[in-house]
Design an enzyme around this catalytic site. Structure first.
Site, PDB file in Angstrom:
ATOM      1  N   ASP A 154     -10.120   3.530  -3.562  1.00 49.16           N
ATOM      2  CA  ASP A 154     -10.822   2.348  -3.026  1.00 49.16           C
ATOM      3  C   ASP A 154     -12.246   2.228  -3.558  1.00 49.16           C
ATOM      4  O   ASP A 154     -12.973   3.207  -3.677  1.00 49.16           O
ATOM      5  CB  ASP A 154     -10.880   2.415  -1.492  1.00 49.16           C
ATOM      6  CG  ASP A 154      -9.528   2.135  -0.878  1.00 49.16           C
ATOM      7  OD1 ASP A 154      -8.529   2.073  -1.619  1.00 49.16           O
ATOM      8  OD2 ASP A 154      -9.479   1.979   0.351  1.00 49.16           O
ATOM      9  N   ASP A 211       0.816  -1.216   0.000  1.00 44.95           N
ATOM     10  CA  ASP A 211       0.000   0.000   0.000  1.00 44.95           C
ATOM     11  C   ASP A 211       0.856   1.276   0.000  1.00 44.95           C
ATOM     12  O   ASP A 211       2.093   1.210  -0.051  1.00 44.95           O
ATOM     13  CB  ASP A 211      -0.941  -0.065   1.211  1.00 44.95           C
ATOM     14  CG  ASP A 211      -2.348   0.393   0.876  1.00 44.95           C
ATOM     15  OD1 ASP A 211      -2.487   1.308   0.046  1.00 44.95           O
ATOM     16  OD2 ASP A 211      -3.300  -0.156   1.458  1.00 44.95           O
TER      17      ASP A 211
HETATM   18  C1  GLA Z   1      -6.022   1.144   1.404  1.00 46.51           C
HETATM   19  C2  GLA Z   1      -6.158   0.168   0.235  1.00 46.51           C
HETATM   20  C3  GLA Z   1      -7.303  -0.794   0.521  1.00 46.51           C
HETATM   21  C4  GLA Z   1      -7.054  -1.542   1.828  1.00 46.51           C
HETATM   22  C5  GLA Z   1      -6.843  -0.548   2.969  1.00 46.51           C
HETATM   23  C6  GLA Z   1      -6.367  -1.220   4.242  1.00 46.51           C
HETATM   24  O1  GLA Z   1      -7.114   1.986   1.505  1.00 46.51           O
HETATM   25  O2  GLA Z   1      -6.367   0.864  -0.955  1.00 46.51           O
HETATM   26  O3  GLA Z   1      -7.447  -1.702  -0.552  1.00 46.51           O
HETATM   27  O4  GLA Z   1      -5.930  -2.372   1.687  1.00 46.51           O
HETATM   28  O5  GLA Z   1      -5.857   0.422   2.631  1.00 46.51           O
HETATM   29  O6  GLA Z   1      -6.180  -0.314   5.282  1.00 46.51           O
END
Ligand code: GLA
Length: 375
Positions: A183, A126
């Protein structure tokens, strides 16, 4: 590791976020087997954020939360491997993970080695809490090198949301897939937004480093961490078909232990899975008639001369969506036309007068896998 088809599996995040544990992960893995999802190609079981203790141990190592994973991560990996599945884990290139757990900044080599020792096969990486002074591409190159030297074949799943010009450098980091979007949430607006973002970035995806449109919300029905309002079954069908047509990795995000029959049918549609797993790996492309971006067509030339054709209706009303055979390389003067089976319905479709058209309900689509035949 070069994968020529997009990775497929199940990930804890969309539904469970921090509410994860060994029992959930192993029960979901069992469900992949018993439901036929594994047989359909879903093989990675990915534990996303929130698996670790809030601080590293005295040697600087990441520690699985003993309440969530009482037997540690090697135990989970061994159990998954016995089931013929692969084990995915999560870390972050910044100072902390997105949910504020320890991340891998400046510990890339130690963490890669730890994951390798545990038997991890896939690492989602991430982009939260990245120091402003750090260079994103260098952080991913570091982890790419650390994984490549970890002693284990670990698929590298980049997750920098397309930021900082990700498509320009992600292919150089060793990543096998890259998140091109913010997301996903379990709403039609989110599906539509992520879908439209693909219009300009398709040339950056493909074999070697797949464009990851984020995890699937199919079957969530508003339940779980990214639940929100949920979608209709037509909207879930649209979402899954679009991700398959665009060759995105397919990571299921619903609670598969309680999925309904429609969810299972969507996730295992044989026509769509044959398209996303096409061994030729050709890049899909969009066609927009009269510049209308709400009635897009997606085409993908497949192995053996077949072609996948998808008509998509993003509008809130019924609409007639169409494509000409000329635009997919089969002009009328060739003496050829195209026929084939429609995903979800199994109905036969054909081009008539060099055109394939269908009236579609709002937020729905029709996709065919077609063969070129004599007209
Ligand atoms: C980010 C990523 C998500 C998930 C969250 C976890 O937002 O884009 O897909 O992995 O972190 O905290």
């Amino acid at each position: 590791m070069i994968k020529n088809i997009p990775p497929m599996g199940w990930n804890t995040w969309n539904t469970f976020a921090e509410n994860i544990n060994e029992e959930l992960v192993l029960a979901s893995a069992e469900t992949l087997l018993s439901s036929g999802l594994k047989a359909a190609g879903y093989e990675y079981v990915v534990v996303d954020d929130c698996w670790a203790l809030r601080e590293r141990d005295k040697d600087g190592k990441l520690v699985p939360d003993p309440e969530k994973f009482p037997h540690g991560m090697k135990y989970v990996a061994d159990a998954l491997h016995k089931m013929g599945l692969k084990f995915g884990m999560y870390s972050c290139s910044g100072a902390m993970t997105c949910a504020s757990y320890p991340a891998s900044l400046d510990r890339e080599y130690l963490d890669a080695r730890t994951f390798a020792r545990w038997g991890v096969d896939f690492l989602k990486y991430d982009y939260c809490f990245k120091p402003v002074s750090a260079d994103g591409k260098n952080l991913y190159r570091r982890m790419g090198m650390a994984l490549a030297n970890s002693g284990r074949d670990i698929l590298f799943s980049g997750c920098s949301w397309g930021m900082d010009d990700t498509p320009a450098w992600i292919g150089s980091t060793g990543a096998n897939m890259w998140r091109s979007t913010p997301d996903i949430f379990d709403t039609w607006d989110s599906v539509k937004d992520l879908f439209k973002r693909q219009y300009h970035i398709l040339p950056y995806g493909g074999v070697g480093c797949f464009n990851d449109m984020d995890m699937l919300i199919v079957g969530m029905h508003g339940k779980g961490h990214v639940g929100l309002s949920g979608c209709t079954d037509d909207e879930y069908r649209f979402h899954f078909a679009a991700w398959c047509m665009l060759a995105s990795p397919l990571m299921i995000g619903c609670d598969i232990r309680s999925m309904d029959e429609t969810t299972k049918q969507i996730l295992t549609d044989p026509v769509l899975l044959s398209i996303v797993k096409d061994p030729r790996g050709n890049r899909p492309y969009f066609l927009f008639y009269y510049g209308n971006e709400d009635l897009p067509v997606i085409v993908r030339a497949l192995d053996g001369g077949d072609v996948a054709v998808g008509l998509f209706n993003l509008t809130d009303g019924r609409a007639n969506v169409w494509v000409t055979a000329d635009d997919i390389g089969v002009p009328v003067f060739s003496g050829k036309t195209l026929i084939g089976k429609e995903a979800y319905t199994g109905e036969e479709g054909r081009f008539v007068n060099g055109t394939l058209s269908k009236e579609l309900p709002p937020h729905s689509c029709a996709v065919w896998r077609m063969k070129v035949v004599n007209a």
